[in-house]
Design an enzyme around this catalytic site. Sequence first.
Site, PDB file in Angstrom:
ATOM      1  N   ARG A   4     -11.356 -19.812   4.732  1.00 44.71           N
ATOM      2  CA  ARG A   4     -10.409 -19.964   5.832  1.00 44.71           C
ATOM      3  C   ARG A   4     -11.068 -20.110   7.188  1.00 44.71           C
ATOM      4  NH1 ARG A   4      -5.991 -15.491   3.749  1.00 44.71           N
ATOM      5  NH2 ARG A   4      -5.246 -16.850   2.084  1.00 44.71           N
ATOM      6  N   ALA A  20       0.832  -1.196   0.000  1.00 47.82           N
ATOM      7  CA  ALA A  20       0.000   0.000   0.000  1.00 47.82           C
ATOM      8  C   ALA A  20       0.872   1.254   0.000  1.00 47.82           C
ATOM      9  CB  ALA A  20      -0.929  -0.012   1.214  1.00 47.82           C
ATOM     10  N   GLY A  21       1.837   1.316   0.898  1.00 47.09           N
ATOM     11  CA  GLY A  21       2.643   2.527   1.045  1.00 47.09           C
ATOM     12  C   GLY A  21       3.563   2.778  -0.133  1.00 47.09           C
ATOM     13  N   HIS A  38      -5.665 -18.287   9.941  1.00 39.63           N
ATOM     14  CA  HIS A  38      -5.364 -19.045   8.718  1.00 39.63           C
ATOM     15  C   HIS A  38      -5.240 -20.525   9.037  1.00 39.63           C
ATOM     16  CE1 HIS A  38      -3.478 -20.298   5.035  1.00 39.63           C
ATOM     17  NE2 HIS A  38      -3.638 -19.095   4.527  1.00 39.63           N
TER      18      HIS A  38
HETATM   19  C1  LIG Z   1       2.856 -15.089   5.622  1.00 45.30           C
HETATM   20  C2  LIG Z   1       1.830 -14.282   4.919  1.00 45.30           C
HETATM   21  C3  LIG Z   1       1.394 -14.623   3.649  1.00 45.30           C
HETATM   22  C4  LIG Z   1       0.442 -13.859   2.986  1.00 45.30           C
HETATM   23  N1  LIG Z   1       0.046 -14.246   1.733  1.00 45.30           N
HETATM   24  C5  LIG Z   1      -0.860 -13.490   1.071  1.00 45.30           C
HETATM   25  C6  LIG Z   1      -1.247 -13.839  -0.263  1.00 45.30           C
HETATM   26  O1  LIG Z   1      -0.790 -14.828  -0.825  1.00 45.30           O
HETATM   27  N2  LIG Z   1      -2.136 -13.050  -0.895  1.00 45.30           N
HETATM   28  C7  LIG Z   1      -2.669 -11.945  -0.300  1.00 45.30           C
HETATM   29  O2  LIG Z   1      -3.433 -11.260  -0.938  1.00 45.30           O
HETATM   30  N3  LIG Z   1      -2.299 -11.583   0.952  1.00 45.30           N
HETATM   31  C8  LIG Z   1      -1.417 -12.335   1.655  1.00 45.30           C
HETATM   32  N4  LIG Z   1      -1.060 -11.978   2.926  1.00 45.30           N
HETATM   33  C9  LIG Z   1      -1.551 -10.708   3.500  1.00 45.30           C
HETATM   34  C10 LIG Z   1      -0.767  -9.535   2.928  1.00 45.30           C
HETATM   35  O3  LIG Z   1       0.578  -9.892   2.756  1.00 45.30           O
HETATM   36  C11 LIG Z   1      -0.808  -8.304   3.800  1.00 45.30           C
HETATM   37  O4  LIG Z   1      -2.091  -8.053   4.229  1.00 45.30           O
HETATM   38  C12 LIG Z   1      -0.331  -7.090   3.019  1.00 45.30           C
HETATM   39  O5  LIG Z   1       0.896  -7.344   2.427  1.00 45.30           O
HETATM   40  C13 LIG Z   1      -0.256  -5.866   3.885  1.00 45.30           C
HETATM   41  O6  LIG Z   1       0.340  -4.817   3.146  1.00 45.30           O
HETATM   42  P1  LIG Z   1       0.420  -3.355   3.690  1.00 45.30           P
HETATM   43  O7  LIG Z   1       1.064  -2.552   2.641  1.00 45.30           O
HETATM   44  O8  LIG Z   1      -0.913  -2.933   4.168  1.00 45.30           O
HETATM   45  O9  LIG Z   1       1.334  -3.422   5.001  1.00 45.30           O
HETATM   46  P2  LIG Z   1       2.780  -4.062   5.281  1.00 45.30           P
HETATM   47  O10 LIG Z   1       3.349  -4.746   4.125  1.00 45.30           O
HETATM   48  O11 LIG Z   1       2.628  -4.806   6.559  1.00 45.30           O
HETATM   49  O12 LIG Z   1       3.678  -2.804   5.516  1.00 45.30           O
HETATM   50  C14 LIG Z   1       3.656  -2.041   6.672  1.00 45.30           C
HETATM   51  C15 LIG Z   1       4.673  -0.953   6.540  1.00 45.30           C
HETATM   52  O13 LIG Z   1       4.472  -0.017   7.563  1.00 45.30           O
HETATM   53  C16 LIG Z   1       5.676   0.274   8.215  1.00 45.30           C
HETATM   54  N5  LIG Z   1       5.329   0.653   9.582  1.00 45.30           N
HETATM   55  C17 LIG Z   1       4.472   0.048  10.439  1.00 45.30           C
HETATM   56  N6  LIG Z   1       4.380   0.751  11.586  1.00 45.30           N
HETATM   57  C18 LIG Z   1       5.181   1.803  11.446  1.00 45.30           C
HETATM   58  C19 LIG Z   1       5.511   2.910  12.280  1.00 45.30           C
HETATM   59  N7  LIG Z   1       4.981   3.079  13.489  1.00 45.30           N
HETATM   60  N8  LIG Z   1       6.403   3.811  11.810  1.00 45.30           N
HETATM   61  C20 LIG Z   1       6.962   3.684  10.578  1.00 45.30           C
HETATM   62  N9  LIG Z   1       6.665   2.688   9.754  1.00 45.30           N
HETATM   63  C21 LIG Z   1       5.786   1.754  10.176  1.00 45.30           C
HETATM   64  C22 LIG Z   1       6.519  -0.939   8.064  1.00 45.30           C
HETATM   65  O14 LIG Z   1       7.873  -0.588   8.154  1.00 45.30           O
HETATM   66  C23 LIG Z   1       6.123  -1.378   6.662  1.00 45.30           C
HETATM   67  O15 LIG Z   1       6.891  -0.685   5.717  1.00 45.30           O
HETATM   68  C24 LIG Z   1      -0.104 -12.731   3.610  1.00 45.30           C
HETATM   69  C25 LIG Z   1       0.318 -12.380   4.882  1.00 45.30           C
HETATM   70  C26 LIG Z   1       1.242 -13.166   5.554  1.00 45.30           C
HETATM   71  C27 LIG Z   1       1.602 -12.818   6.964  1.00 45.30           C
END
Ligand SMILES: Cc1cc2nc3c(=O)[nH]c(=O)nc-3n(C[C@H](O)[C@H](O)[C@H](O)COP(=O)(O)OP(=O)(O)OC[C@H]3O[C@@H](n4cnc5c(N)ncnc54)[C@H](O)[C@@H]3O)c2cc1C
Lengths: 249, 644
Positions: free
Chosen positions: B337, B44-45, B266
Amino acid sequence: MNLTLKIWRQKNNADKGDFKEYKISDISKDMSFLEMLDVLNENLSEKGEDPVHFDHDCREGICGMCSLYIDGKPHGPQQTTTCQLHMRSFSDGDVITIEPWRAKPFPVMKDLVVDRSAFDRIIQAGGYVSVNTGGVPDANEIPIPKSIADLAMDAAQCIGCGACVAACKNASAMLFTSAKVSQLALLPQGQVERKIRAEKMVAQMDAEGFGACTNTGACEAECPKGISITNIARMNREYFSAVVSSDTL
Amino acid sequence: MILDSKIPEGPLADKWTKHKFNVKLVNPANKRKYDVIVVGTGLAGASAAASLAELGYNVKAFCFQDSPRRAHSIAAQGGINAAKNYQNDGDSVYRLFYDTIKGGDYRAREGNVYRLAEVSVNIIDQCVAQGVPFAREYGGLLANRSFGGAQVSRTFYAKGQTGQQLLLGAYSALSRQVANGKVKLYPRTEMMDVVMIDGKARGIVTRNLITGAIESHSAHAVLLCTGGYGNVFFLSTNAMGSNVTAAWRAHKKGAFFSNPSFTQIHPTCIPVSGDHQSKLTLMSESLRNDGRVWVPATVETAEKLRKGQITANDIKEEDRDYYLERKYPSFGNLVPRDVASRNAKYVCDEGRGVNETGEAVFLDFRDAIKRDGRNVIEAKYGNLFDMYMQITGDNPYEVPMMIYPAVHYTMGGLWVDYNLMTTIPGLYALGEANFSDHGANRLGASALMQGLADGYFVIPYTIGDYLASNSADRIPVDHPEFKKAEKEVSDRLQKLLSIKGEKTVDYFHKKLGKIMWDYCGMARTEEGLTKAKAMIKELKKEFWTNVNVLGSNEELNLSLEKANRVSDFLELGELMVDDALHRNESCGGHFREEYQTPEGEALRDDENFAYVAAWKYLGEGQEEELHKEPLVFENVKLTQRSYK
Ligand SMILES: Cc1cc2nc3c(=O)[nH]c(=O)nc-3n(C[C@H](O)[C@H](O)[C@H](O)COP(=O)(O)OP(=O)(O)OC[C@H]3O[C@@H](n4cnc5c(N)ncnc54)[C@H](O)[C@@H]3O)c2cc1C
Ligand code: SF4
Ligand code: FES
């Protein structure tokens, strides 16, 4: 298992640093190496001593954040990441030496934590296809032979851990850089900027102070993702073809 | 406060198009006058930061890892959904929309979900253009698989590393903007608070994780893309650093928190092996396409197995219970799930678990190997089998895998409207950090889709609407509000450091995790939740009087980082319990034992609970206030989910 750990302790970047010895007992073979260090840190914390700082996040072998030079090998005795190394690779009574990555472009920040931002700057120099969001063709418009897509995927699997640099006596970043150059050189999407990308990324690699490649193959042997040294050959071809017919005028 | 979701009027399929036309625009020359803070560099970010910078905004991007490429998104394995219908198997935007609404047990907004399905097709185009090496067929076109119970093949993947490849794609776009000078990166920097000026989000306070420096950053809008909070359970499949701090601090400044108790457990994770366990490892759900889930038919056989008197392969066909195939003949092993997880719990609770702790079931590839040959199975799942072998020491080509449910994803998060804005003007939440699209249960391969949809294709349009109506004046960071926020942050850290109690931070985190898992996990009851609430309150008190945080602020200090995050988890835990307690129904991942059908399935109460719960923080030690956003369904008919 009972173990003796010799761990590099360094307060900060300016500190000289030194080894310290720790005894640790009741380690199960099912623990990962980092869980073993967690146990040590929990023990140290209970005694009010500063825990050993090390980098880690996913603990699944994919984020590339964990490092550690274990008994003279990056990521330890197996060809995996440290987080995927399990204590069944060690025996009762072992003395294990744990150091940070040692390479000038990766300065030590504290204990076993190093700064690998040089890798980010190499990617910033050209490790991308210059397309903006939106306005791109349909994903199936350009068919790509499966064999080529698979080769590109093999190169793209690099996790940016830096073990290749740590393994190399010249601290060369060729394996890391060539993995990205190869991935994009193989794919049709990467063709337009093919030459300039190789030139810029290699120039940045040099500017960061990474050493030259003398083809010892130590990087490939230690890479947890099996990135092949043939990528280096491919990058060299890219680079030399770029310098003889550069797109930068 | 009336929660206005700002869903546009008109037919479902026209809403987004119409909205894009109606939002205000910032003209190209003016974009450079606006600064945007993006916290988080996951899917997302990174996608948001890159796209906004391409448009001309000045972006600052923050993450706590040493590089933006290491965000937790990197770990996603299975794939990403998109309604491309490349397989000609009946998929469409409407079908993806329908599956997602139904899969979420009718607790998500129609308008948001339809938009998600609509832009899903653009995501794949974008990623391919960046050089993401998706799997392909021999003819050179993109390959798809069916995933997580979908009856069409709409999931795109890159081996078992889809998240990695998508994130590296977004990271490359981000890196390009860093090189162009439009994004400034702040790795190893943790956001500690949002700064509000005149009722709007105008910046953040951060801590430099290397030096401990507390700093302020000013901007015209702040985007929280900080991921999920599954680590409130201590053990989860999330990366070790995943935390709720950014979202929680925003919540305390006025952003409503929605459906906090909606957690996804999961079904296919490697079971816990001992107390030392630091995290749980997911085995991709795609394994359920070929693996068959079973336990012994009787408790006696299971006991023999647990005592090591027999092995799985000794158990005859008629003594096995393929319970998912038995109970759900049409979906079988591919039920969603929440259903798969709950059933694993039931059979283990009955005493039919298969490992030493009694908390594991088999996932067996014997029949698939017999049918397709070992080569075919190896080509599909080779890397997953290797990973399993690496961790457990067992060979899944020869003995069945053992799996057990684990906390994986949080559907709850900051409340956002259709523009992804929270209840604080100028503060947005994207990706797993918001609550918006998955209702009470997320379908497999839909989180990656949502993260990238939010970042590449939604926020670039919707942020303009807000910025265009706000002045471009910059506020310097010596403004009293920044100074005040910095002081609050420093004081809190100093307080943590000064307690000097007797227990480590992990002691508290583990205890909290156990309370959450036991009482606010796969099955919940009024009695258990009430108990949990009292226990958490007690634990929080103990934390603030007896935790021992070592070292000082002015250094790289893991103990302080953790303590800071755990202090927020303790507060969040209590709210999750409140939320689970107030929702007197079962839906998706929220299963209240009091509310189930005679067959043991989740029993919704649409009359009373077809709403989004949005909680408002009222102050230290006070109960939070519940607000409700009614969910209106104009296009789908609410039915009891059935996978029989
Ligand atoms: C093992 C695993 C497998 C998965 N497989 C799948 C899949 O096959 N298909 C699917 O659709 N989804 C899957 N998911 C879910 C999916 O990966 C996540 O929901 C998604 O990637 C989240 O993305 P995001 O950009 O919201 O956050 P994230 O990728 O979690 O990024 C969070 C970011 O925020 C930053 N951050 C957090 N708090 C702070 C703070 N206080 N200050 C500064 N920076 C901060 C971190 O440094 C990071 O850069 C899986 C999840 C897991 C755990
Ligand atoms: S090439 Fe291998 S060793 Fe080097 S950074 Fe990439 S994954 Fe690590
Ligand atoms: S912690 Fe992520 S690769 Fe080791």
